[in-house]
Design an enzyme around this catalytic site. Structure first.
Site, short mmCIF file in Angstrom:
data_model
loop_
_atom_site.label_atom_id
_atom_site.label_comp_id
_atom_site.label_asym_id
_atom_site.label_seq_id
_atom_site.Cartn_x
_atom_site.Cartn_y
_atom_site.Cartn_z
CB CYS A 75 -58.00 -23.73 -17.11
SG CYS A 75 -57.63 -25.28 -17.90
CB CYS B 140 -54.66 -25.01 -17.21
SG CYS B 140 -55.58 -24.75 -18.74
#
Length: 98
Positions: free
Chosen positions: A27, A24
């Protein structure tokens, strides 16, 4: 002794859970922000990272639909939850308000 997730969230110190995934992008953007917040707040907060791919049951329990999802717990209660990346100052403000 193995610590369970429930034990962690029972703390009287705020516990910030970061549900993330290694693939991600947002993230990865959030990771250094969390490190900075931890440096700034020190013992005032515990930050725990939970990889949703390795902890699918936990992610399902908390109905994590997207990553990153941040949740703040204190004394076993969820006080706050938000998906997406927050700025360092916004995240500190949320933690310090609890």
């Amino acid at each position: 002794m193995k610590t369970t997730f429930g034990n962690l969230t029972e703390s009287s110190t705020p516990v910030l859970i970061d549900f993330y995934a290694t693939w991600c992008g947002p993230c990865q953007t959030l990771a250094p922000i969390l490190e900075d917040v931890k440096k700034d707040l020190g013992e005032k907060v515990k930050i725990i990272k939970v990889d949703v791919d390795k902890n699918q049951a936990l992610a399902q329990k908390f109905q994590v639909r997207g990553v990153p999802t941040l949740m703040l717990f204190k004394n076993g209660k969820q006080l706050w939850r938000q998906s997406g990346v927050l700025s360092r100052s916004d995240l500190k403000r949320v933690i310090e308000s609890h």
